[in-house]
Motif scaffolding. Structure first.
Motif, PDB file in Angstrom:
ATOM      1  N   ASP A  73      10.517   4.218   7.427  1.00 51.09           N
ATOM      2  CA  ASP A  73       9.603   4.918   6.513  1.00 51.09           C
ATOM      3  C   ASP A  73      10.297   5.274   5.198  1.00 51.09           C
ATOM      4  N   VAL A  74      11.499   5.843   5.302  1.00 55.22           N
ATOM      5  CA  VAL A  74      12.220   6.290   4.104  1.00 55.22           C
ATOM      6  C   VAL A  74      12.590   5.103   3.224  1.00 55.22           C
ATOM      7  N   LEU A  75      13.145   4.062   3.830  1.00 58.08           N
ATOM      8  CA  LEU A  75      13.571   2.900   3.044  1.00 58.08           C
ATOM      9  C   LEU A  75      12.374   2.147   2.475  1.00 58.08           C
ATOM     10  N   GLY A  76      11.282   2.106   3.238  1.00 62.46           N
ATOM     11  CA  GLY A  76      10.069   1.478   2.732  1.00 62.46           C
ATOM     12  C   GLY A  76       9.503   2.232   1.542  1.00 62.46           C
ATOM     13  N   ASP A  77       9.441   3.574   1.659  1.00 61.33           N
ATOM     14  CA  ASP A  77       8.944   4.395   0.545  1.00 61.33           C
ATOM     15  C   ASP A  77       9.849   4.277  -0.677  1.00 61.33           C
ATOM     16  N   LEU A  78      11.159   4.238  -0.427  1.00 59.17           N
ATOM     17  CA  LEU A  78      12.101   4.132  -1.538  1.00 59.17           C
ATOM     18  C   LEU A  78      11.965   2.783  -2.251  1.00 59.17           C
ATOM     19  N   GLY A  79      11.833   1.722  -1.441  1.00 58.72           N
ATOM     20  CA  GLY A  79      11.653   0.405  -2.043  1.00 58.72           C
ATOM     21  C   GLY A  79      10.363   0.332  -2.836  1.00 58.72           C
ATOM     22  N   GLY A  80       9.296   0.918  -2.292  1.00 62.53           N
ATOM     23  CA  GLY A  80       8.028   0.946  -3.006  1.00 62.53           C
ATOM     24  C   GLY A  80       8.114   1.731  -4.292  1.00 62.53           C
ATOM     25  N   ALA A  81       8.866   2.827  -4.274  1.00 64.14           N
ATOM     26  CA  ALA A  81       9.024   3.642  -5.486  1.00 64.14           C
ATOM     27  C   ALA A  81       9.741   2.857  -6.586  1.00 64.14           C
ATOM     28  N   SER A 141      12.457  -7.277   6.498  1.00 65.54           N
ATOM     29  CA  SER A 141      12.485  -5.933   7.091  1.00 65.54           C
ATOM     30  C   SER A 141      13.563  -5.049   6.488  1.00 65.54           C
ATOM     31  N   THR A 142      14.655  -5.660   6.036  1.00 69.63           N
ATOM     32  CA  THR A 142      15.750  -4.884   5.446  1.00 69.63           C
ATOM     33  C   THR A 142      15.713  -4.915   3.913  1.00 69.63           C
ATOM     34  N   HIS A 143      14.575  -5.369   3.362  1.00 65.39           N
ATOM     35  CA  HIS A 143      14.292  -5.286   1.927  1.00 65.39           C
ATOM     36  C   HIS A 143      15.174  -6.172   1.060  1.00 65.39           C
ATOM     37  N   ARG A 144      15.806  -7.186   1.635  1.00 59.50           N
ATOM     38  CA  ARG A 144      16.496  -8.170   0.807  1.00 59.50           C
ATOM     39  C   ARG A 144      15.513  -9.202   0.271  1.00 59.50           C
ATOM     40  N   GLY A 157       8.489  -7.250  16.641  1.00 57.06           N
ATOM     41  CA  GLY A 157       9.014  -5.891  16.671  1.00 57.06           C
ATOM     42  C   GLY A 157       8.857  -5.121  15.375  1.00 57.06           C
ATOM     43  N   SER A 158       8.310  -5.757  14.339  1.00 56.55           N
ATOM     44  CA  SER A 158       8.246  -5.078  13.046  1.00 56.55           C
ATOM     45  C   SER A 158       6.886  -5.181  12.371  1.00 56.55           C
ATOM     46  N   ARG A 159       5.856  -5.548  13.103  1.00 53.01           N
ATOM     47  CA  ARG A 159       4.521  -5.725  12.517  1.00 53.01           C
ATOM     48  C   ARG A 159       3.990  -4.441  11.874  1.00 53.01           C
ATOM     49  N   SER A 160       4.331  -3.297  12.434  1.00 50.71           N
ATOM     50  CA  SER A 160       3.753  -2.038  11.958  1.00 50.71           C
ATOM     51  C   SER A 160       4.116  -1.739  10.505  1.00 50.71           C
ATOM     52  N   SER A 161       5.243  -2.263  10.036  1.00 48.19           N
ATOM     53  CA  SER A 161       5.673  -1.980   8.665  1.00 48.19           C
ATOM     54  C   SER A 161       5.356  -3.125   7.704  1.00 48.19           C
ATOM     55  N   LEU A 162       4.669  -4.159   8.201  1.00 47.11           N
ATOM     56  CA  LEU A 162       4.425  -5.346   7.387  1.00 47.11           C
ATOM     57  C   LEU A 162       2.942  -5.608   7.176  1.00 47.11           C
ATOM     58  N   MET A 286       4.823  -9.346   4.059  1.00 45.22           N
ATOM     59  CA  MET A 286       5.246  -8.549   2.914  1.00 45.22           C
ATOM     60  C   MET A 286       5.237  -7.091   3.351  1.00 45.22           C
ATOM     61  N   PRO A 287       6.219  -6.291   2.964  1.00 40.26           N
ATOM     62  CA  PRO A 287       6.173  -4.862   3.298  1.00 40.26           C
ATOM     63  C   PRO A 287       4.859  -4.239   2.848  1.00 40.26           C
ATOM     64  N   ARG A 288       4.272  -3.419   3.695  1.00 43.56           N
ATOM     65  CA  ARG A 288       2.942  -2.865   3.425  1.00 43.56           C
ATOM     66  C   ARG A 288       2.872  -2.131   2.089  1.00 43.56           C
ATOM     67  N   HIS A 289       3.922  -1.410   1.748  1.00 39.17           N
ATOM     68  CA  HIS A 289       3.842  -0.573   0.543  1.00 39.17           C
ATOM     69  C   HIS A 289       3.696  -1.402  -0.721  1.00 39.17           C
ATOM     70  N   LEU A 290       4.105  -2.672  -0.690  1.00 40.87           N
ATOM     71  CA  LEU A 290       4.017  -3.492  -1.901  1.00 40.87           C
ATOM     72  C   LEU A 290       2.575  -3.902  -2.220  1.00 40.87           C
ATOM     73  N   LEU A 291       1.686  -3.823  -1.216  1.00 39.72           N
ATOM     74  CA  LEU A 291       0.290  -4.199  -1.459  1.00 39.72           C
ATOM     75  C   LEU A 291      -0.413  -3.217  -2.386  1.00 39.72           C
ATOM     76  N   SER A 292       0.168  -2.038  -2.598  1.00 37.59           N
ATOM     77  CA  SER A 292      -0.428  -1.083  -3.537  1.00 37.59           C
ATOM     78  C   SER A 292      -0.145  -1.454  -4.986  1.00 37.59           C
ATOM     79  N   LEU A 293       0.750  -2.432  -5.208  1.00 36.95           N
ATOM     80  CA  LEU A 293       1.097  -2.891  -6.548  1.00 36.95           C
ATOM     81  C   LEU A 293       0.314  -4.163  -6.860  1.00 36.95           C
ATOM     82  N   ARG A 294      -0.435  -4.142  -7.936  1.00 38.09           N
ATOM     83  CA  ARG A 294      -1.327  -5.242  -8.259  1.00 38.09           C
ATOM     84  C   ARG A 294      -0.631  -6.610  -8.325  1.00 38.09           C
ATOM     85  N   PRO A 295       0.525  -6.757  -8.981  1.00 35.85           N
ATOM     86  CA  PRO A 295       1.149  -8.082  -9.058  1.00 35.85           C
ATOM     87  C   PRO A 295       1.468  -8.669  -7.679  1.00 35.85           C
TER      88      PRO A 295
END
Length: 334
Positions: A73-81, A141-144, A157-162, A286-295
């Motif tokens: 959650d933290v790393l996903g939010d940070l990457g999205g920010a 999953s590790t944001h590389r 094992g990682s569908r919930s964050s994608l 794609m990480p879920r949080h990136l879908l909030s960004l139009r591009p």
């Protein structure tokens, strides 16, 4: 409490990779250094997170499961920010990092490049290829990577964050040299070839990378259909396997999607048979949080929609051996 982002990244990387040794490549640290970081994190929290045993695989404690979710959650939010910051305040530096496997690469290089250009906001595209779908999924999953195309079995094992877009079911076919006798091939497919055939290529096959999800199925198929054949060759890529078949040296299994992009001089030297036994589901992730960004949403929609249309077209117009019926079930095995 003095937790660091680095500690959370290491915890996430170890869990995603499945072991401390496997995580060394993704975080760029040695195994002793990784172990020290994990020990300091456990000391800071006052509890054990990972059960270490003789096996190389790791097992999480209840606290480990909790902090792994927190790390995601933290790393996903940070990457999205960071990505949101680029969109709002630094639109000249919004980058896309896309990855897939060698067998799927030719389908997506030009498509993703054009889709990124069409957004009008992505300024840089970086392509990073993984040897297997598991490796590509780990990098997402590790944001590389912030987008990838993989086999669906690699993300269980990682569908919930994608965010996951189903693209197509990629059937596995059996490839033989173009000059392989039709009668011998027919007997093998019918399960009636009990003697070693005179055509030598039918007595050898190419063993695929054992890390692939369908490697065991391929080995089992050969044991039952061609018990006289030996895995004389081992290859890390489907393309290399097909090259050996085209040279008249062996047979192999490969995804049918690979065949559409073979050079004419290779494709003319092989023939393939749709076995109707195994298919892998191909997905865009794609990480879920990136879908909030139009591009990123625009990129995801463009690639997904175009790929589904093209694969449907190829499936209805592409050549298939008349000796074998088309696969009628959507996806027998993922």
């Amino acid at each position: 409490m003095n937790l660091t982002i680095k500690q959370l990244q290491i915890l996430q990387a170890v869990v995603v990779a499945g072991s401390i040794s496997q995580a060394t490549r993704s975080v760029g640290l040695s195994q002793p250094t990784l172990s020290q970081h994990l020990a300091k994190l456990e000391e800071e929290l006052g509890t054990q997170l990972i059960v270490r045993g003789k096996s190389t695989a790791i097992r999480l404690t209840a606290a480990g499961e909790f902090w792994f979710r927190i790390a995601n959650d933290v790393l996903g939010d940070l990457g999205g920010a960071f990505e949101q910051h680029k969109v709002l305040f630094d639109d000249k530096n919004l980058s896309l990092r896309f990855g897939t496997t060698p067998s799927l690469r030719s389908h997506f290089t030009e498509l993703t490049a054009r889709a990124a250009l069409d957004t009008g906001q992505i300024s840089r595209v970086e392509y990073i290829w993984g040897a297997t779908s598991d490796e590509v999924a780990e990098m997402v999953s590790t944001h590389r990577l912030n987008c990838g195309v993989v086999s669906a079995s690699s993300i269980e094992g990682s569908r919930s964050s994608l965010h996951v877009e189903n693209l197509w079911c990629d059937r596995l076919v059996w490839l033989v040299p173009a000059d392989a006798p039709d009668d011998a091939v027919g007997r093998i497919l019918a399960g009636a070839q009990f003697k070693t055939p005179k055509f030598e290529a039918l007595t050898r096959y190419v063993k695929v990378n054992s890390a692939l999800t369908w490697s065991a199925w391929s080995d089992d198929w050969y044991r039952h259909r061609l018990p006289f054949a030996s895995p004389f060759f081992t290859c890390m890529s489907h393309q290399a396997s097909v090259d050996l078949v085209a040279a008249g040296l062996a047979t192999c299994h490969a995804p049918i999607s690979l065949l559409h992009n073979l050079p004419p001089q290779i494709r003319s030297r092989v023939k393939y048979f749709d076995l109707g036994e195994y298919a892998r589901e191909i997905v865009l992730i794609m990480p879920r949080h990136l879908l909030s960004l139009r591009p990123f949403k625009m990129f995801c929609d463009t690639v997904s929609d175009y790929t589904r249309r093209m694969m449907m077209k190829e499936d209805t117009t592409g050549n298939r051996s008349p000796a074998q019926p088309p696969m009628t079930e959507a996806c027998l095995i993922d």
